[in-house]
Design a protein around this motif. Structure first.
Motif, PDB file in Angstrom:
ATOM      1  N   PRO A 144     -12.351  27.289  -8.349  1.00 11.60           N
ATOM      2  CA  PRO A 144     -12.036  25.951  -7.832  1.00 11.60           C
ATOM      3  C   PRO A 144     -13.275  25.075  -7.854  1.00 11.60           C
ATOM      4  CG  PRO A 144     -12.207  27.531  -6.037  1.00 11.60           C
ATOM      5  CD  PRO A 144     -12.284  28.331  -7.302  1.00 11.60           C
ATOM      6  N   GLN A 145     -13.066  23.787  -7.998  1.00 15.71           N
ATOM      7  CA  GLN A 145     -14.179  22.847  -8.037  1.00 15.71           C
ATOM      8  C   GLN A 145     -14.799  22.726  -6.659  1.00 15.71           C
ATOM      9  OE1 GLN A 145     -15.086  21.498 -10.937  1.00 15.71           O
ATOM     10  NE2 GLN A 145     -16.867  20.453 -10.064  1.00 15.71           N
ATOM     11  N   LEU A 146     -16.127  22.824  -6.586  1.00 16.74           N
ATOM     12  CA  LEU A 146     -16.850  22.690  -5.324  1.00 16.74           C
ATOM     13  C   LEU A 146     -17.232  21.230  -5.085  1.00 16.74           C
ATOM     14  CD1 LEU A 146     -19.162  25.820  -5.557  1.00 16.74           C
ATOM     15  CD2 LEU A 146     -17.510  25.381  -3.739  1.00 16.74           C
ATOM     16  N   PRO A 147     -17.523  20.858  -3.835  1.00 15.28           N
ATOM     17  CA  PRO A 147     -18.009  19.499  -3.569  1.00 15.28           C
ATOM     18  C   PRO A 147     -19.330  19.242  -4.296  1.00 15.28           C
ATOM     19  CG  PRO A 147     -17.343  20.582  -1.527  1.00 15.28           C
ATOM     20  CD  PRO A 147     -17.345  21.637  -2.600  1.00 15.28           C
ATOM     21  N   ALA A 148     -19.686  17.976  -4.401  1.00  8.45           N
ATOM     22  CA  ALA A 148     -20.951  17.617  -5.037  1.00  8.45           C
ATOM     23  C   ALA A 148     -22.111  18.229  -4.261  1.00  8.45           C
ATOM     24  CB  ALA A 148     -21.097  16.099  -5.100  1.00  8.45           C
ATOM     25  N   GLN A 149     -23.164  18.572  -4.976  1.00  6.16           N
ATOM     26  CA  GLN A 149     -24.318  19.220  -4.359  1.00  6.16           C
ATOM     27  C   GLN A 149     -24.906  18.361  -3.242  1.00  6.16           C
ATOM     28  OE1 GLN A 149     -27.350  20.197  -7.216  1.00  6.16           O
ATOM     29  NE2 GLN A 149     -28.696  21.123  -5.729  1.00  6.16           N
ATOM     30  N   VAL A 150     -24.961  17.040  -3.452  1.00 10.24           N
ATOM     31  CA  VAL A 150     -25.561  16.159  -2.444  1.00 10.24           C
ATOM     32  C   VAL A 150     -24.720  16.139  -1.169  1.00 10.24           C
ATOM     33  CG1 VAL A 150     -24.370  14.089  -3.308  1.00 10.24           C
ATOM     34  CG2 VAL A 150     -26.535  13.850  -2.089  1.00 10.24           C
TER      35      VAL A 150
ATOM     36  N   LEU B 294     -24.470  17.942   4.582  1.00 10.27           N
ATOM     37  CA  LEU B 294     -23.851  18.773   5.617  1.00 10.27           C
ATOM     38  C   LEU B 294     -24.852  19.797   6.163  1.00 10.27           C
ATOM     39  CD1 LEU B 294     -21.174  19.412   7.082  1.00 10.27           C
ATOM     40  CD2 LEU B 294     -20.678  21.050   5.267  1.00 10.27           C
ATOM     41  N   LYS B 295     -25.683  20.316   5.295  1.00 11.02           N
ATOM     42  CA  LYS B 295     -26.696  21.280   5.739  1.00 11.02           C
ATOM     43  C   LYS B 295     -27.687  20.625   6.701  1.00 11.02           C
ATOM     44  CE  LYS B 295     -30.519  24.132   4.088  1.00 11.02           C
ATOM     45  NZ  LYS B 295     -31.346  24.543   2.930  1.00 11.02           N
ATOM     46  N   GLN B 296     -28.091  19.390   6.423  1.00  8.25           N
ATOM     47  CA  GLN B 296     -29.016  18.692   7.312  1.00  8.25           C
ATOM     48  C   GLN B 296     -28.386  18.464   8.689  1.00  8.25           C
ATOM     49  OE1 GLN B 296     -32.195  18.030   6.789  1.00  8.25           O
ATOM     50  NE2 GLN B 296     -32.080  18.958   4.775  1.00  8.25           N
ATOM     51  N   LEU B 297     -27.098  18.141   8.709  1.00  6.87           N
ATOM     52  CA  LEU B 297     -26.408  17.960   9.988  1.00  6.87           C
ATOM     53  C   LEU B 297     -26.318  19.286  10.744  1.00  6.87           C
ATOM     54  CD1 LEU B 297     -23.517  15.604   8.801  1.00  6.87           C
ATOM     55  CD2 LEU B 297     -25.594  14.961  10.025  1.00  6.87           C
ATOM     56  N   GLN B 298     -26.072  20.379  10.017  1.00 11.64           N
ATOM     57  CA  GLN B 298     -26.030  21.693  10.653  1.00 11.64           C
ATOM     58  C   GLN B 298     -27.395  22.073  11.204  1.00 11.64           C
ATOM     59  OE1 GLN B 298     -23.369  23.926  11.144  1.00 11.64           O
ATOM     60  NE2 GLN B 298     -24.896  24.992  12.375  1.00 11.64           N
ATOM     61  N   ARG B 299     -28.450  21.701  10.507  1.00 13.25           N
ATOM     62  CA  ARG B 299     -29.801  22.017  10.974  1.00 13.25           C
ATOM     63  C   ARG B 299     -30.090  21.320  12.320  1.00 13.25           C
ATOM     64  NH1 ARG B 299     -33.871  24.094   8.101  1.00 13.25           N
ATOM     65  NH2 ARG B 299     -32.899  23.547   6.107  1.00 13.25           N
ATOM     66  N   LEU B 300     -29.558  20.111  12.498  1.00 13.11           N
ATOM     67  CA  LEU B 300     -29.742  19.416  13.766  1.00 13.11           C
ATOM     68  C   LEU B 300     -29.075  20.184  14.908  1.00 13.11           C
ATOM     69  CD1 LEU B 300     -29.102  15.712  12.646  1.00 13.11           C
ATOM     70  CD2 LEU B 300     -31.296  16.765  13.189  1.00 13.11           C
ATOM     71  N   VAL B 301     -27.881  20.729  14.650  1.00 15.53           N
ATOM     72  CA  VAL B 301     -27.199  21.530  15.664  1.00 15.53           C
ATOM     73  C   VAL B 301     -28.015  22.782  15.972  1.00 15.53           C
ATOM     74  CG1 VAL B 301     -25.112  22.880  16.157  1.00 15.53           C
ATOM     75  CG2 VAL B 301     -24.916  20.657  15.045  1.00 15.53           C
ATOM     76  N   ASN B 302     -28.540  23.422  14.935  1.00 16.83           N
ATOM     77  CA  ASN B 302     -29.349  24.635  15.136  1.00 16.83           C
ATOM     78  C   ASN B 302     -30.588  24.338  15.977  1.00 16.83           C
ATOM     79  OD1 ASN B 302     -27.464  25.492  13.280  1.00 16.83           O
ATOM     80  ND2 ASN B 302     -28.921  26.582  11.994  1.00 16.83           N
ATOM     81  N   ASP B 303     -31.282  23.259  15.652  1.00 19.09           N
ATOM     82  CA  ASP B 303     -32.508  22.924  16.374  1.00 19.09           C
ATOM     83  C   ASP B 303     -32.206  22.614  17.836  1.00 19.09           C
ATOM     84  OD1 ASP B 303     -33.877  23.253  14.025  1.00 19.09           O
ATOM     85  OD2 ASP B 303     -34.038  21.107  13.569  1.00 19.09           O
ATOM     86  N   ALA B 304     -31.105  21.898  18.086  1.00 17.30           N
ATOM     87  CA  ALA B 304     -30.744  21.566  19.464  1.00 17.30           C
ATOM     88  C   ALA B 304     -30.358  22.827  20.242  1.00 17.30           C
ATOM     89  CB  ALA B 304     -29.596  20.559  19.478  1.00 17.30           C
ATOM     90  N   THR B 305     -29.722  23.796  19.582  1.00 15.77           N
ATOM     91  CA  THR B 305     -29.363  25.047  20.245  1.00 15.77           C
ATOM     92  C   THR B 305     -30.605  25.847  20.617  1.00 15.77           C
ATOM     93  OG1 THR B 305     -27.281  25.134  19.006  1.00 15.77           O
ATOM     94  CG2 THR B 305     -28.040  27.188  19.992  1.00 15.77           C
ATOM     95  N   ALA B 306     -31.565  25.885  19.709  1.00 13.06           N
ATOM     96  CA  ALA B 306     -32.795  26.640  19.962  1.00 13.06           C
ATOM     97  C   ALA B 306     -33.642  26.001  21.063  1.00 13.06           C
ATOM     98  CB  ALA B 306     -33.615  26.743  18.674  1.00 13.06           C
ATOM     99  N   ALA B 307     -33.413  24.718  21.357  1.00 14.92           N
ATOM    100  CA  ALA B 307     -34.207  24.019  22.378  1.00 14.92           C
ATOM    101  C   ALA B 307     -33.783  24.380  23.796  1.00 14.92           C
ATOM    102  CB  ALA B 307     -34.098  22.509  22.178  1.00 14.92           C
ATOM    103  N   GLY B 308     -32.721  25.197  23.953  1.00 12.55           N
ATOM    104  CA  GLY B 308     -32.291  25.617  25.288  1.00 12.55           C
ATOM    105  C   GLY B 308     -31.526  24.556  26.036  1.00 12.55           C
ATOM    106  N   PRO B 309     -30.367  24.119  25.558  1.00 13.02           N
ATOM    107  CA  PRO B 309     -29.612  23.057  26.219  1.00 13.02           C
ATOM    108  C   PRO B 309     -28.941  23.551  27.501  1.00 13.02           C
ATOM    109  CG  PRO B 309     -28.343  23.945  24.390  1.00 13.02           C
ATOM    110  CD  PRO B 309     -29.687  24.620  24.346  1.00 13.02           C
TER     111      PRO B 309
END
Length: 271
Positions: free
Chosen positions: A18-24, A29-44
């Protein structure tokens, strides 16, 4: 796992991937996920964990939409599973699984794409539930989120490979058509060699820019840069070109505006 949509069932090696989404799109999406990861590691605190869990769910929904749109409904994320992941019981088991699914083999077969998407969807689900329902932002949750980034990297690598294959196939097809098409007004017996409408000059840009005879220099460095830009634009696949044109005037969906703003703030902070 029961797959939603029409993409379930036989992901055999003989099936067209199947055709995948564009790489960009996947990189954003990865950058947005990284923000969630960083906020989780900060001890909310607990209220922040609820917000992070909601964000994680939104990213999962967004990935599902991207997959379905790119594959024309042939593939999407599986339905959310209620059971724990192997890494929640044994981190060693997870390391073994990741070794089996490393990025050395990124050939985008139908089976590999579907398995990668399924595993990524399950991990995003568990990250959401551990934050929202269990209020747990500990090491196991952070490990799951790290594996979400790894899964996105895997999809990005396969999307890049797929786009290269599509571009190569498109270039070969268009190149063959151009060679077989006779030049208008030219000698039919000399098809493919082209004609020179200006006999006093060479037909190549390099010859026009470097040749003597009182040229005005219009085909110099600036002309070369323009031609290079035109070649890069022409080298895009039809899907990539259409995506660029559509994104020129697109508006951010209000539902995802906060995610996009977070992404650009993160980019500004990095710069």
């Amino acid at each position: 796992q029961g797959r939603q949509g029409g993409g379930g069932g036989g992901g055999g090696s003989g099936q067209k991937p199947p055709q995948l989404p564009a790489q960009v799109e996947l990189q954003l999406l990865k950058q947005l996920q990284r923000l969630v990861n960083d906020a989780t590691a900060a001890g909310p605190d607990d209220s922040s964990k609820d917000v992070l869990g909601q964000r994680q769910g939104e990213l999962r929904t967004l990935l599902d939409q991207l997959l379905r749109k790119a594959s024309e409904g042939k593939m999407g994320l599986p339905a959310e599973q209620s059971g724990p992941l192997p890494e929640e019981a044994d981190a060693v088991e997870m390391e073994r699984t990741d070794l089996e699914n490393d990025l050395l083999n990124v050939s985008p077969t139908a089976e590999k794409i579907e398995k990668s998407a399924d595993r990524l969807g399950d991990r995003m689900t568990r990250s959401r539930r551990r934050l929202s329902e269990n209020h747990d932002a500990g090491k196991v949750t952070q490990l799951i989120q790290k594996r979400v980034l790894d899964g996105l990297d895997e999809l990005i690598a396969m999307a890049s490979k797929q786009q290269q294959q599509n571009s190569s196939s498109s270039s070969s097809s268009s190149g063959g058509q151009q060679q077989s098409k006779p030049t208008p007004g030219g000698d039919p017996n000399n098809a493919g060699q082209g004609t020179n409408p200006n006999p006093g000059h060479s037909g190549t840009p390099a010859a026009n820019s470097n040749g003597g005879g009182g040229g005005n220099g219009a085909a110099g460095p600036l002309g070369g840069a323009i031609e290079q830009t035109m070649r890069e634009w022409g080298g895009l696949s039809q899907r990539q070109r259409q995506a660029v044109l559509e994104s020129a005037g697109e508006n951010v969906l209000e539902k995802y505006r906060s995610l996009v703003e977070d992404y650009y703030r993160a980019l500004a902070a990095q710069k």
